[in-house]
Motif scaffolding. Structure first.
Motif, PDB file in Angstrom:
ATOM      1  N   TYR A  30       0.852  -1.192   0.000  1.00 38.08           N
ATOM      2  CA  TYR A  30       0.000   0.000   0.000  1.00 38.08           C
ATOM      3  C   TYR A  30       0.886   1.239   0.000  1.00 38.08           C
ATOM      4  O   TYR A  30       2.096   1.178   0.246  1.00 38.08           O
ATOM      5  CB  TYR A  30      -0.893   0.016   1.253  1.00 38.08           C
ATOM      6  N   HIS A  31       0.221   2.419  -0.232  1.00 38.92           N
ATOM      7  CA  HIS A  31       0.936   3.694  -0.163  1.00 38.92           C
ATOM      8  C   HIS A  31       0.241   4.701   0.745  1.00 38.92           C
ATOM      9  O   HIS A  31       0.723   5.824   0.882  1.00 38.92           O
ATOM     10  CB  HIS A  31       1.102   4.303  -1.558  1.00 38.92           C
ATOM     11  N   GLY A  32      -0.872   4.318   1.326  1.00 42.37           N
ATOM     12  CA  GLY A  32      -1.593   5.235   2.197  1.00 42.37           C
ATOM     13  C   GLY A  32      -3.076   5.195   1.895  1.00 42.37           C
ATOM     14  O   GLY A  32      -3.540   4.365   1.098  1.00 42.37           O
ATOM     15  N   CYS A  92       3.709  -0.933   3.502  1.00 40.66           N
ATOM     16  CA  CYS A  92       3.170   0.375   3.118  1.00 40.66           C
ATOM     17  C   CYS A  92       4.344   1.325   2.892  1.00 40.66           C
ATOM     18  O   CYS A  92       5.159   1.526   3.798  1.00 40.66           O
ATOM     19  CB  CYS A  92       2.238   0.909   4.212  1.00 40.66           C
ATOM     20  N   ASP A  93       4.433   1.891   1.713  1.00 40.63           N
ATOM     21  CA  ASP A  93       5.590   2.706   1.330  1.00 40.63           C
ATOM     22  C   ASP A  93       5.352   4.210   1.518  1.00 40.63           C
ATOM     23  O   ASP A  93       4.216   4.680   1.468  1.00 40.63           O
ATOM     24  CB  ASP A  93       5.926   2.489  -0.150  1.00 40.63           C
ATOM     25  N   ASP A  94       6.438   4.928   1.631  1.00 36.99           N
ATOM     26  CA  ASP A  94       6.533   6.390   1.541  1.00 36.99           C
ATOM     27  C   ASP A  94       6.424   7.126   2.874  1.00 36.99           C
ATOM     28  O   ASP A  94       6.930   8.228   3.013  1.00 36.99           O
ATOM     29  CB  ASP A  94       5.518   7.006   0.554  1.00 36.99           C
ATOM     30  N   GLY A  95       5.698   6.557   3.846  1.00 37.47           N
ATOM     31  CA  GLY A  95       5.618   7.226   5.148  1.00 37.47           C
ATOM     32  C   GLY A  95       4.715   8.448   5.148  1.00 37.47           C
ATOM     33  O   GLY A  95       4.982   9.425   5.869  1.00 37.47           O
ATOM     34  N   ALA A 108      13.596   0.824   5.314  1.00 38.61           N
ATOM     35  CA  ALA A 108      14.126   2.021   4.645  1.00 38.61           C
ATOM     36  C   ALA A 108      13.641   2.104   3.198  1.00 38.61           C
ATOM     37  O   ALA A 108      13.506   1.086   2.510  1.00 38.61           O
ATOM     38  CB  ALA A 108      15.647   2.007   4.676  1.00 38.61           C
ATOM     39  N   HIS A 109      13.404   3.338   2.759  1.00 43.80           N
ATOM     40  CA  HIS A 109      12.885   3.585   1.406  1.00 43.80           C
ATOM     41  C   HIS A 109      13.758   4.648   0.732  1.00 43.80           C
ATOM     42  O   HIS A 109      13.259   5.467  -0.016  1.00 43.80           O
ATOM     43  CB  HIS A 109      11.432   4.042   1.532  1.00 43.80           C
ATOM     44  N   SER A 110      15.047   4.625   1.069  1.00 42.13           N
ATOM     45  CA  SER A 110      16.073   5.542   0.549  1.00 42.13           C
ATOM     46  C   SER A 110      16.084   6.864   1.330  1.00 42.13           C
ATOM     47  O   SER A 110      15.246   7.078   2.202  1.00 42.13           O
ATOM     48  CB  SER A 110      15.931   5.815  -0.957  1.00 42.13           C
ATOM     49  N   SER A 117      15.909  10.076  -0.210  1.00 42.45           N
ATOM     50  CA  SER A 117      15.064  11.139  -0.752  1.00 42.45           C
ATOM     51  C   SER A 117      14.039  10.669  -1.785  1.00 42.45           C
ATOM     52  O   SER A 117      13.252  11.461  -2.264  1.00 42.45           O
ATOM     53  CB  SER A 117      15.943  12.201  -1.424  1.00 42.45           C
ATOM     54  N   HIS A 118      14.032   9.376  -2.133  1.00 39.98           N
ATOM     55  CA  HIS A 118      13.085   8.838  -3.120  1.00 39.98           C
ATOM     56  C   HIS A 118      13.370   9.352  -4.531  1.00 39.98           C
ATOM     57  O   HIS A 118      12.475   9.816  -5.249  1.00 39.98           O
ATOM     58  CB  HIS A 118      11.649   9.158  -2.719  1.00 39.98           C
ATOM     59  N   ALA A 119      14.642   9.256  -4.938  1.00 39.41           N
ATOM     60  CA  ALA A 119      14.985   9.530  -6.342  1.00 39.41           C
ATOM     61  C   ALA A 119      14.887   8.227  -7.137  1.00 39.41           C
ATOM     62  O   ALA A 119      14.773   7.147  -6.558  1.00 39.41           O
ATOM     63  CB  ALA A 119      16.412  10.074  -6.419  1.00 39.41           C
TER      64      ALA A 119
HETATM   65 ZN   LIG Z   1       7.795   5.156  -2.698  1.00 37.36          ZN
END
Ligand SMILES: [Zn+2]
Length: 360
Positions: free
Chosen positions: A36-38, A99-102, A250-252, A254-256
């Motif tokens: 998921y992403h939110g 769930c990604d991105d926070g 962890a999702h990097s 800065s998300h580049a």
């Molecule tokens: Zn993401």
């Protein structure tokens, strides 16, 4: 990218779902990972695809969780970790929630549902969340800013993108995505400075429109509603997630688009996000999820760097059933328009089989 023909979505999957066929063909061994992403606020519509399309509706989310609890075995992220690191067997029909991105809406909207359903999730966040008051992810903010100002005169400095030069795009989404790819070639500081200039330009445009149209307009280019929807969790929310029994990955930094970063920048994005999150949370971070996570955004270099950084596993955003634990793990990306029969078809592995058959 998920491609579902209308025939599969409206006829085949509902028929297979309602007759119980999907249950019968589901592999009894292995596991699936759901991504998921939110969540959209209650009653909201998906106004601005593709961004809103990655957020699920509250009713759909609860329905999916209850479906998984009935037909599958939702495992705790630490159970998954033990299966990876210690080769401990997983229960049949295991499913891991991620769930990604926070985004802060995952904390305010999704977490209460997870708690009431008594399930756990592996949240992948960027190091942007290692602060008290983070803003938005840069590519989300860029999307909103470009809706206001199409970067006239501000795209001159962007690094070149061969694909964009060969295939000039005219629709908004393609231009935005091309800009994301170009800006991903910069180091984080250069990209942040450029975004500052774009933000300043858009805010001054919004201010001048406000003074000419009266006070009904917001003086910030990105509306407060968008800000609430796309703002990131901070350290306090991350700590509350772990206290609620959730796990942080962890999702990097800065998300580049990592495959477009220099060696030095890509390694820092992967390795330093682990270090910064571990420092902020005081606990080990053992899993990584690649930003964007599909197609060309992840290659051999990025896989090697994640292994060398000490992660136990890393996730991408394409799907299939894994019967043994390899380092790069694949997931089902849930979108706002995914029906329950479609969700069930993805989990069972039938979707992938039919997509392959349709593709010939
Ligand atoms: Zn993401």
């Amino acid at each position: 990218m998920l491609v579902v023909s209308p025939l599969l979505k409206r006829v085949v999957y509902p028929a297979l779902h309602h007759t119980g066929c999907l249950d019968r063909v589901t592999p009894s061994a292995g596991y699936a990972v759901v991504n998921y992403h939110g969540m959209l606020p209650a009653g909201a519509s998906t106004g601005d695809l593709p961004l809103d399309g990655s957020l699920v509706h509250p009713e759909a989310f609860r329905q999916q969780i209850q479906f998984l609890k009935t037909h599958y075995h939702i495992i705790h992220p630490e159970e998954f970790r033990a299966s990876i690191e210690e080769r401990k067997p997983l229960p049949p029909r295991s499913v891991l929630l991620t769930c990604d991105d926070g985004l802060v809406n995952a904390f305010t909207e999704m977490l209460p549902v997870m708690q009431s359903e008594n399930v756990s999730c592996l949240f992948f966040v960027t190091a942007e969340s290692c602060s008290d008051q983070p803003g938005m992810l840069w590519f989300h903010e860029l999307y909103h800013l470009m809706r206001i100002n199409p970067l006239i005169g501000m795209d001159q400095d962007l690094p070149a993108d061969e694909d964009a030069a060969a295939n000039p795009q005219s629709d908004f989404h393609s231009i935005w995505w091309s800009t994301v790819k170009k800006a991903s070639r910069w180091d984080r500081t250069t990209r942040a400075d450029w975004l500052d200039r774009v933000r300043t330009s858009c805010n001054s445009m919004a201010s001048s429109m406000k003074s000419s149209m009266g006070n009904s307009m917001e003086s910030s280019a990105v509306s407060s509603a968008s800000d609430r929807q796309w703002r990131l969790m901070g350290t306090a929310e991350l700590k509350q997630l772990t206290e609620a029994g959730m796990t942080i990955g962890a999702h990097s930094l800065s998300h580049a688009v990592l495959s477009l970063c220099s060696d030095e920048e890509a390694r820092s994005e992967i390795q330093d996000s682990k270090i910064q999150l571990e420092r902020a949370l005081g606990r080990p971070v053992w899993a990584f999820a690649y930003p964007f996570g599909y197609g060309f955004t992840v290659g051999e270099r990025e896989l090697r760097m994640a292994q060398e950084s000490g992660y136990s596993c890393a996730f991408v955003n394409v799907e299939h059933w894994d019967t043994e634990c390899n380092f790069a793990l694949q997931r089902t990306h849930v979108t706002s328009d995914m029906t329950l029969p479609e969700f069930a078809a993805h989990l069972s592995g039938v979707h992938k089989l039919l997509q392959r058959a349709v593709a010939g």
